[in-house]
Every structure is written in C-alpha cells, then in structure tokens.
Design a protein around this motif. Structure first.
Motif, PDB file in Angstrom:
ATOM      1  N   ALA A 260       0.817  -1.209   0.000  1.00  0.00           N
ATOM      2  CA  ALA A 260       0.000   0.000   0.000  1.00  0.00           C
ATOM      3  C   ALA A 260       0.852   1.261   0.000  1.00  0.00           C
ATOM      4  CB  ALA A 260      -0.933  -0.010   1.207  1.00  0.00           C
ATOM      5  N   ILE A 339      -8.586   9.808   1.421  1.00  0.00           N
ATOM      6  CA  ILE A 339      -7.469   9.150   2.095  1.00  0.00           C
ATOM      7  C   ILE A 339      -7.916   8.591   3.445  1.00  0.00           C
ATOM      8  CG2 ILE A 339      -5.206   9.557   3.155  1.00  0.00           C
ATOM      9  CD1 ILE A 339      -4.850  11.683   0.865  1.00  0.00           C
ATOM     10  N   ILE A 340      -8.714   9.389   4.163  1.00  0.00           N
ATOM     11  CA  ILE A 340      -9.152   8.947   5.484  1.00  0.00           C
ATOM     12  C   ILE A 340     -10.051   7.728   5.399  1.00  0.00           C
ATOM     13  CG2 ILE A 340     -10.389   9.645   7.572  1.00  0.00           C
ATOM     14  CD1 ILE A 340      -9.481  12.395   7.175  1.00  0.00           C
ATOM     15  N   THR A 341     -10.874   7.652   4.346  1.00  0.00           N
ATOM     16  CA  THR A 341     -11.832   6.542   4.298  1.00  0.00           C
ATOM     17  C   THR A 341     -11.266   5.299   3.624  1.00  0.00           C
ATOM     18  OG1 THR A 341     -12.730   7.556   2.310  1.00  0.00           O
ATOM     19  CG2 THR A 341     -13.942   7.917   4.346  1.00  0.00           C
ATOM     20  N   GLN A 342     -10.091   5.380   3.027  1.00  0.00           N
ATOM     21  CA  GLN A 342      -9.537   4.205   2.363  1.00  0.00           C
ATOM     22  C   GLN A 342      -8.823   3.290   3.358  1.00  0.00           C
ATOM     23  OE1 GLN A 342      -9.899   3.029  -0.849  1.00  0.00           O
ATOM     24  NE2 GLN A 342     -11.480   4.576  -0.609  1.00  0.00           N
ATOM     25  N   PRO A 343      -8.727   1.995   2.978  1.00  0.00           N
ATOM     26  CA  PRO A 343      -8.062   1.060   3.885  1.00  0.00           C
ATOM     27  C   PRO A 343      -6.550   1.259   3.909  1.00  0.00           C
ATOM     28  CG  PRO A 343      -8.754  -0.078   1.911  1.00  0.00           C
ATOM     29  CD  PRO A 343      -9.311   1.300   1.828  1.00  0.00           C
ATOM     30  N   ILE A 344      -6.142   2.378   4.439  1.00  0.00           N
ATOM     31  CA  ILE A 344      -4.716   2.590   4.660  1.00  0.00           C
ATOM     32  C   ILE A 344      -4.647   3.154   6.066  1.00  0.00           C
ATOM     33  CG2 ILE A 344      -4.883   4.857   3.532  1.00  0.00           C
ATOM     34  CD1 ILE A 344      -1.919   4.713   2.973  1.00  0.00           C
ATOM     35  N   SER A 345      -3.755   2.609   6.876  1.00  0.00           N
ATOM     36  CA  SER A 345      -3.711   3.134   8.237  1.00  0.00           C
ATOM     37  C   SER A 345      -2.954   4.450   8.199  1.00  0.00           C
ATOM     38  CB  SER A 345      -3.013   2.146   9.155  1.00  0.00           C
ATOM     39  OG  SER A 345      -1.655   2.071   8.815  1.00  0.00           O
ATOM     40  N   MET A 346      -3.206   5.293   9.178  1.00  0.00           N
ATOM     41  CA  MET A 346      -2.548   6.586   9.195  1.00  0.00           C
ATOM     42  C   MET A 346      -1.023   6.411   9.270  1.00  0.00           C
ATOM     43  SD  MET A 346      -4.566   9.080   8.766  1.00  0.00           S
ATOM     44  CE  MET A 346      -5.671   8.214   7.677  1.00  0.00           C
ATOM     45  N   GLN A 480      -4.674  12.771  15.777  1.00  0.00           N
ATOM     46  CA  GLN A 480      -5.349  13.848  16.509  1.00  0.00           C
ATOM     47  C   GLN A 480      -5.769  14.985  15.589  1.00  0.00           C
ATOM     48  OE1 GLN A 480      -2.573  15.202  19.397  1.00  0.00           O
ATOM     49  NE2 GLN A 480      -2.791  13.387  20.687  1.00  0.00           N
ATOM     50  N   LYS A 482      -6.253  15.012  12.252  1.00  0.00           N
ATOM     51  CA  LYS A 482      -6.840  14.788  10.929  1.00  0.00           C
ATOM     52  C   LYS A 482      -8.230  15.407  10.781  1.00  0.00           C
ATOM     53  CE  LYS A 482      -8.756  10.242  11.842  1.00  0.00           C
ATOM     54  NZ  LYS A 482      -8.769   8.836  11.501  1.00  0.00           N
TER      55      LYS A 482
ATOM     56  N   LEU B  48     -18.101   7.822   9.012  1.00  0.00           N
ATOM     57  CA  LEU B  48     -16.868   7.524   8.270  1.00  0.00           C
ATOM     58  C   LEU B  48     -15.626   8.109   8.939  1.00  0.00           C
ATOM     59  CD1 LEU B  48     -18.264   8.137   4.705  1.00  0.00           C
ATOM     60  CD2 LEU B  48     -17.483   5.960   5.617  1.00  0.00           C
ATOM     61  N   LEU B  50     -14.783  11.098   9.452  1.00  0.00           N
ATOM     62  CA  LEU B  50     -14.239  12.286   8.787  1.00  0.00           C
ATOM     63  C   LEU B  50     -14.382  13.514   9.669  1.00  0.00           C
ATOM     64  CD1 LEU B  50     -15.686  11.706   5.236  1.00  0.00           C
ATOM     65  CD2 LEU B  50     -13.287  11.731   5.835  1.00  0.00           C
ATOM     66  N   LYS B  52     -14.872  14.621  13.825  1.00  0.00           N
ATOM     67  CA  LYS B  52     -14.794  14.088  15.186  1.00  0.00           C
ATOM     68  C   LYS B  52     -16.049  14.501  15.939  1.00  0.00           C
ATOM     69  CE  LYS B  52     -11.102  13.672  18.541  1.00  0.00           C
ATOM     70  NZ  LYS B  52      -9.780  14.226  18.824  1.00  0.00           N
ATOM     71  N   ASP B  69      -8.453   1.287  11.945  1.00  0.00           N
ATOM     72  CA  ASP B  69      -8.737   1.439  10.525  1.00  0.00           C
ATOM     73  C   ASP B  69      -9.336   0.179   9.911  1.00  0.00           C
ATOM     74  OD1 ASP B  69      -7.564   4.084  10.243  1.00  0.00           O
ATOM     75  OD2 ASP B  69      -5.666   3.095  10.659  1.00  0.00           O
ATOM     76  N   TRP B  71     -12.214  -1.221   9.907  1.00  0.00           N
ATOM     77  CA  TRP B  71     -13.541  -1.114   9.282  1.00  0.00           C
ATOM     78  C   TRP B  71     -13.477  -0.570   7.859  1.00  0.00           C
ATOM     79  CZ3 TRP B  71     -14.835   3.871   7.963  1.00  0.00           C
ATOM     80  CH2 TRP B  71     -14.057   4.873   8.548  1.00  0.00           C
ATOM     81  N   LYS B  72     -12.391   0.074   7.495  1.00  0.00           N
ATOM     82  CA  LYS B  72     -12.330   0.703   6.180  1.00  0.00           C
ATOM     83  C   LYS B  72     -12.366  -0.305   5.037  1.00  0.00           C
ATOM     84  CE  LYS B  72     -10.013   4.793   7.826  1.00  0.00           C
ATOM     85  NZ  LYS B  72      -8.770   5.529   7.894  1.00  0.00           N
ATOM     86  N   LYS B  73     -11.899  -1.536   5.336  1.00  0.00           N
ATOM     87  CA  LYS B  73     -11.968  -2.580   4.315  1.00  0.00           C
ATOM     88  C   LYS B  73     -13.407  -3.017   4.090  1.00  0.00           C
ATOM     89  CE  LYS B  73      -7.557  -4.265   3.526  1.00  0.00           C
ATOM     90  NZ  LYS B  73      -7.002  -4.362   2.181  1.00  0.00           N
ATOM     91  N   SER B  77     -17.516   4.012   0.349  1.00  0.00           N
ATOM     92  CA  SER B  77     -18.297   5.230   0.525  1.00  0.00           C
ATOM     93  C   SER B  77     -18.017   6.238  -0.574  1.00  0.00           C
ATOM     94  CB  SER B  77     -17.961   5.859   1.878  1.00  0.00           C
ATOM     95  OG  SER B  77     -16.573   6.069   1.991  1.00  0.00           O
ATOM     96  N   PHE B  83     -13.766  12.870  -2.501  1.00  0.00           N
ATOM     97  CA  PHE B  83     -13.398  11.456  -2.464  1.00  0.00           C
ATOM     98  C   PHE B  83     -12.675  11.033  -3.732  1.00  0.00           C
ATOM     99  CE2 PHE B  83     -15.685   9.298   1.103  1.00  0.00           C
ATOM    100  CZ  PHE B  83     -16.031  10.458   1.752  1.00  0.00           C
ATOM    101  N   LEU B 100      -5.627  -1.123  -3.344  1.00  0.00           N
ATOM    102  CA  LEU B 100      -5.746  -0.939  -1.898  1.00  0.00           C
ATOM    103  C   LEU B 100      -6.565  -2.056  -1.284  1.00  0.00           C
ATOM    104  CD1 LEU B 100      -6.435   2.884  -1.679  1.00  0.00           C
ATOM    105  CD2 LEU B 100      -4.326   1.707  -1.137  1.00  0.00           C
TER     106      LEU B 100
END
Lengths: 492, 230
Positions: A260, A339-346, A480, A482, B48, B50, B52, B69, B71-73, B77, B83, B100
C-alpha cells in the motif's frame, strides 16, 4: 463596461478566501515589493557610476546600448516565470450582451498593470536624464527611455502569446533554454554578437528621437495580434483547453513491492508530475541543484566562510523536500476525505510521505555529488546536510505541515502564487535552516568546525535510526489533527 | 453492523447532529431523508470518521471507527468530490482503489463488467482526467469506486443527484441485486422520496440533527409525504 469589469476583478480579489486573512503574507509581500522598487531605483541611479568607475568604461551610453538586448533577454526570462496569463473568468460574461472585443481589450489592458512593466523605467530613467540628456538632448533622453519602455511592453505581449501557445509546457521552457544557450554560445565563440546588434539600434534612437515610432508600431502590432487571438479564442472550449489533458503514464511498478505504501507513493508521484504547481516546484528544485555553483566557484565563500557553505549544502540537498514539503498535506487537500476513508492506516500514510521525502532527498544528494570537484570538504558538507535532512528535517516538515494546512488548487502556476501559504510555511524554513547552525556554531567557536559538521551528521543518523519511533509519534499527531485538517480542506 | 450511540456534534454551541441511538443491522437498506441542513452529511461524515463527534461513538462490526482502521476494508463510501483524485483518469483511480483492496487483474475485470452498463462506455479507456468529467460521470466514478472490494457496507450521499434517469434505475437495480446476493448493507441519503421508498426498507427522517421518525415496512411513501407537506 470596463468599470464593471474592474469592480468585478476587485471584488474577486477582495472577496477571495485568503484576502486579508494572511496578514503575515501580505506584509511580507508588500515589504518585498517595496525593497525591489528601492533596489531597482538605486541601481538605476548608480548605473553610470558602475559602468564608468567600476567597469572602467568611458563611453557608458554605447556600452549600455550594447547590453540592452541582453537585458531584454533577461527580462523575457523573468516575464516567462513571473507573468501570468491575463484571465478574468470570462465564462459568466459570454452569454450576456457584451461585446467580445471589449472583454479582450479589458483583459489585455489590465495585464499591463504588472511590476515588471515598471522595472525598465526604474532602472533606466535616472540614466536617461542624467547621462543621455547631458550628452545629447532632453528629447533624445525621452525617446531613449520611451523606446526601452515600449520594447519592454512589446515583450510583455510576446510573453502572453508565447505562454498562451505553449501553456507552461516543458517544451516551451526547453525551447527558451536552448534559444538562450545558443545565443550565449554564439556570442562566446564569436559567431554572432548580440551586443553588435543592440548598440546601433539604441544609438540610432538617441540620434533620431523620432525613431521612437518604430517600437511604438511594434507594440501596436503585437497588441493587435494578441487582441485578435484573444477575441477568437473566447469560447468555453478554448478557455478550458488551457488545461492540458494529455496524460502520460507514469507508474513505477517496482514500488508495488512495498504494498500500500508503494501505491500511495506512486499516486503522489503522479500528483507531482501532472499538476502545474508541484511540477514547477520540481523544475525549480532541479535548477537549485546548480545553486552551489554560485558559491563554490567563489573563493570568498569556500575559504572565507565555511559556515555559510553549510547553508548552501542544506539548501541544495533539501530544496525539493522543503519546497514540496511545506504543503505536504495541502497538495492532497482535494481528496483528503478519500485518504481517510480508504483502507490505509494513518501510519502507512505517514510512512509513504516519509519514504517519498527520503527518496527525493537521497536523489538530490546523489545528484549533488559532482560538486566534489570543488573539494572533498564540500562532499562532507553535503553528506552531513543530507543525513540531517533525512533524519531530522523530514520529521520537522511532516509535523509542521500538519499545522493549519489549506487546500491547494493544483492547476495554478507556482510563481507568486501564495495560495495555501500560512504562518506554518514561513516558520518551516527556520528550524530546517537554523538548527544545523545551532549544532555547528558552538563547535566552530571552539575551533573545531569539522567536529561541528560531524555532529550534524551524527544527529541526522540518530534520526534515521529512530525513524520507526519518530513515525509512530508523527502518526499519533496526525490521528489527533486529521479532523481539523479535513475540515479545513473541505472549507476550501 | 453499524451502531451509533449518543452521537452529538456541536458547532459553537449549537447542535448539528444529536442521535441517541441508531442501530443498522447487516443487510439493511437504510435511507436517510431530511431537508437541507438536517445534518445528513454530517452524520455520514461522523460514521466515516471524517468529523470528530463532540461526544458519543460509532462502531462498525464492534470496532469504534475512531480507534482503528479495520472497518475501512468493510465500508465503501462516496459522499462528494473530495473522495475523488481529480488528476487521475477514472481507470487509474479504480486500479488504485482496487490495489488498496488487494484486487487482482481478474477482480478488476469483474468490477469493470459489473459497471459496464452504468458507465455506458464513457468512463473506461478514455484518457480524460476525473477533474474534467461531467457531474454525472463524476458521480458514477465515485459510486463505482465505493463498490470496489465488495464491502459489507456502502454509504452514499445523494447518489441519484446529477445522474440521468437510465443510470438512476441501473444504480437502484445494482444496489438491490447486491443486497439480495450478498447481504449488502447500504446507507443512502436522498431528496427523492420515490427512490428512497423504492429502495430502502427502513427510512429515517432527520430534522435539526435529530431522528424524528424511524419508518419501516409498507406505506412509508405516504407517511413521508405527509411529513414533508408541513
């Protein structure tokens, strides 16, 4: 009509999001502009003195006439980088009962208001009335300065045509470079001397003040060409066609091995290559690799000021890192939610940024190795600067870039574009440039400058060795921050 | 599947979203309606991770969305243009999202054939960047990308807006089919009451950030029309 356009332009400027909020930026820019005006004017007043006394040339008028074409060449380059195409968002006016020609006149007329059009007046007016007037007549002085200004304005319209045709493509830039190198080479080898062409032109104008009509005609002609060009291209397709849509495939398959993280780096490489502003930064960084030539060829710096070379070293090996990194997250402001919603960890996200910065830093360092020609000392300085860049500055940049970032419109050019610039961007260069000195100076004062350099390198190595822990810390901060960042990007 | 608990979002003291409890089980088709400013997008954004929340939490499959993270898999969305990556072509964008999610070439082919109809020959194989697409095609690209990875949940904000009628029907069929075949859970918000009632077996009305009505079963359209008439 023109008044309405003027008021719209002003409203667009004063109502834009960044206007007024960026006090630091405005003050800095205002100050910068004032300094430039003062410097140019001072240079203008000192011009005769410099030529006759410093260069020891008695006939300053003929000499200056001889180098004026070079000046125009230089001005053309400046204009190419600093001058933007005149645009008013024309689209909302096209369906209204407004003559297209008045829109075109307005655009072309407004474009005249530019600092660069003031430059020749600042530089040469003092000379015209102090020297040319004294030698010939006041009329000749008027004609001389007038012709220079008219030629400069002609240049203004040539650049607009040039940029509109080539739209900042790499080719236009390469064409310019090769043209100027050719002229420079021909002058150097004596095939053809630009100065021999330049001197008679301006001497003629001094001798025959009526000759000012020639540049006036040239300007009128160029205005007309521009006008017709603008008038004809006032269609939505033409206006949109300014955006380039050729998409070169640039995918580095070897990065796939890194999973990734490699994928994200690949996308970021596309971001850099396909968008005007980051691409300009890339080109500019390429140029700055030659920055060292100014200093390393000069003994005053290499022998007299070893400390100063450290600054050059950090700059040469880290220029892209700094320039691109100041907006590290802002570049992706347009798809930060993605980026935040994709399966990539921060953490992976931070890692991809870290490795991108590191690889570019390493490439810059390797490209700077030939400077070893100027001495091993320089290689040592570059090595410690690169180690420091990779170990420490990467994390400084990563963390400061998270501070109140703003979204960036990727398609706009880079010169004089202060979108996305906030306090963080001004502050960022301080630690990056200053911290090496903080480490170096005590050693240098005690008489061990080399130990100071080694210390910088060692601290850089520490940073590299601890990169996992530092990435962890940076990730924590990103988690914190993002929400705040995403909210800022959404706001435009 | 999705559990919203005591979720509150306040901006400068005024409450934008205030949902005490909302549980969306697996396989549910969940419709969110409400007038402008009701807090629909804010609620989706909090689900999601996005935005807080001021207080409260959202869990997906037992995982608090703020804390990891994983749940993102499981969630696809598409809320808005933020997006999409404007300088990529749709192809590159899909390939990227596919990677990904660990998609093979075969998976990619399946994905393309699934969306062939919806794309109508316009998105794939064209050398046009996402930033230059029309609004309708932009929407299609985003929606299609949300399906990549066969997520258990799909969240779409106003999916029918800007779509042509044919695509609206195709999208509805696709969502229904996925729901029947693999128990897809989907959350959509819409201003089109006909589409929502046609597609969703549960409809929640949001007003000033609060759940006003939670409707299930038949006759939802009549109830909705009754509510929005006022």
């Amino acid at each position: 009509m023109i008044l309405a356009f003027l008021s719209h332009t002003w409203k667009k400027f004063s109502r834009s999001v960044s206007f007024g909020k960026e006090v630091v930026t405005s003050i800095f820019l205002g100050f910068f502009a004032l300094m430039m005006v003062i410097y140019s004017l001072a240079l203008g007043f000192a011009l005769d003195h410099i030529i006759t006394t410093t260069l020891n040339i008695s006939d300053s008028v003929t000499f200056l006439n001889g180098i004026l074409f070079y000046y125009f060449g230089f001005e053309f380059m400046m204009r190419y980088f600093l001058q933007n195409l005149p645009v008013l968002d024309v689209q909302p006016y096209l369906h209204l009962p407004i003559k297209k020609s008045s829109i075109a006149h307005y655009l072309l007329g407004k474009s005249i208001i530019h600092v660069l059009n003031l430059l020749p007046l600042l530089l040469f007016t003092p000379f015209a009335f102090m020297v040319v007037a004294g030698k010939e007549s006041t009329g000749a002085a008027w004609s001389w300065i007038g012709s220079i200004w008219l030629l400069s304005l002609s240049m203004h319209y040539i650049v607009i045509l040039f940029k509109k045709q080539l739209d900042d493509s790499v080719w236009g830039f390469l064409l310019l470079i090769s043209l100027f190198s050719l002229l420079g080479a021909s002058d150097y080898f004596g095939w053809f001397k630009v100065s021999e062409l330049s001197a008679p032109v301006f001497t003629f104008i001094i001798e025959h003040p009526a000759g000012i009509f020639i540049p006036l005609l040239l300007l009128a002609l160029l205005y007309l060409i521009n006008f017709r060009f603008f008038r004809q291209s006032m269609y939505i397709e033409d206006l949109a066609a300014q955006k380039e849509s050729t998409t070169v495939t640039t995918h580095f398959d070897f990065l796939n091995r890194f999973g990734a993280i490699g994928e994200w780096i690949n996308v970021e490489i596309k971001l850099i290559l396909r968008n005007k502003r980051p691409r300009n930064i890339l080109f500019l960084s390429g140029f700055f690799l030659f920055y060292g030539l100014i200093f390393y060829t000069n003994k005053t710096y290499t022998e007299g000021m070893p400390g100063f070379l450290l600054f050059v070293g950090v700059f040469v090996t880290g220029i892209f890192m700094l320039n691109y990194g100041q907006f590290l997250f802002s570049w992706q402001g347009g798809h930060f939610d993605f980026i935040i919603t994709q399966p990539i960890s921060m953490r992976e996200y931070i890692q991809s940024k870290y490795w991108l910065l590191c690889s570019v830093g390493l490439i810059c360092f390797m490209l700077s190795i030939p400077y070893v020609y100027f001495g091993w000392k320089i290689l040592l300085i570059h090595t410690v600067a690169a180690l420091f860049n990779l170990g420490v500055n990467t994390f400084v940049i990563l963390n400061i870039a998270m501070w109140e970032p703003k979204k960036i419109d990727l398609d706009k050019g880079a010169a004089f574009n202060y979108e996305g610039v906030g306090a963080a961007q001004w502050l960022m260069s301080l630690p990056v440039i200053l911290v090496p000195y903080v480490i170096y100076t005590p050693f240098s004062l005690m008489g061990y400058p080399n130990a100071g350099l080694v210390a910088i390198g060692v601290i850089g190595l520490f940073g590299i060795a601890l990169h996992k822990q530092l990435i962890d810390l940076t990730t924590k901060r990103l988690i914190q921050k993002k929400y705040d960042m995403a909210a800022r990007f959404r706001k435009e | 599947m999705i559990l919203v608990k005591e979720l509150k979002k306040e901006y400068k003291g005024s409450s934008v979203v205030n949902v005490s409890e909302l549980s969306i089980p697996r396989g549910e088709s969940f419709g969110l309606v409400g007038n402008n400013g009701a807090g629909k997008t804010t609620l989706f954004r909090m689900i999601l991770d996005l935005i807080k929340p001021t207080s409260g939490e959202v869990t997906i499959n037992g995982n608090n969305v703020q804390l990891n993270d994983e749940w993102k898999k499981q969630v696809g969305s598409f809320l808005d243009e933020n997006f999409l990556i404007s300088y990529l072509t749709p192809d590159e964008y899909f390939q990227f999202v596919g990677k990904l999610h660990g998609y093979s070439q075969e998976d990619m082919k399946n994905f393309y054939s699934k969306f062939e109809e919806l794309f109508n020959g316009e998105l794939i194989g064209k050398n046009k960047r996402i930033g230059d697409l029309s609004k309708g095609n932009l929407k299609k690209a985003g929606i299609a990308a949300a399906f990549i990875g066969n997520p258990e949940v799909i969240i779409l904000d106003e999916p029918f807006e800007n779509l042509d009628p044919t695509s609206q029907i195709r999208l509805k069929d696709l969502l229904k089919k996925e729901q029947q075949e693999r128990h897809l859970t989907f959350l959509i918000s819409s201003h089109d009451l006909n589409h929502v009632t046609d597609l969703c077996n549960r409809i929640v009305i949001l007003e000033k950030g609060q759940v006003i009505k939670d409707l299930k079963g038949e006759n939802t359209l009549a109830e909705l029309e009754e509510y929005f008439k006022a």
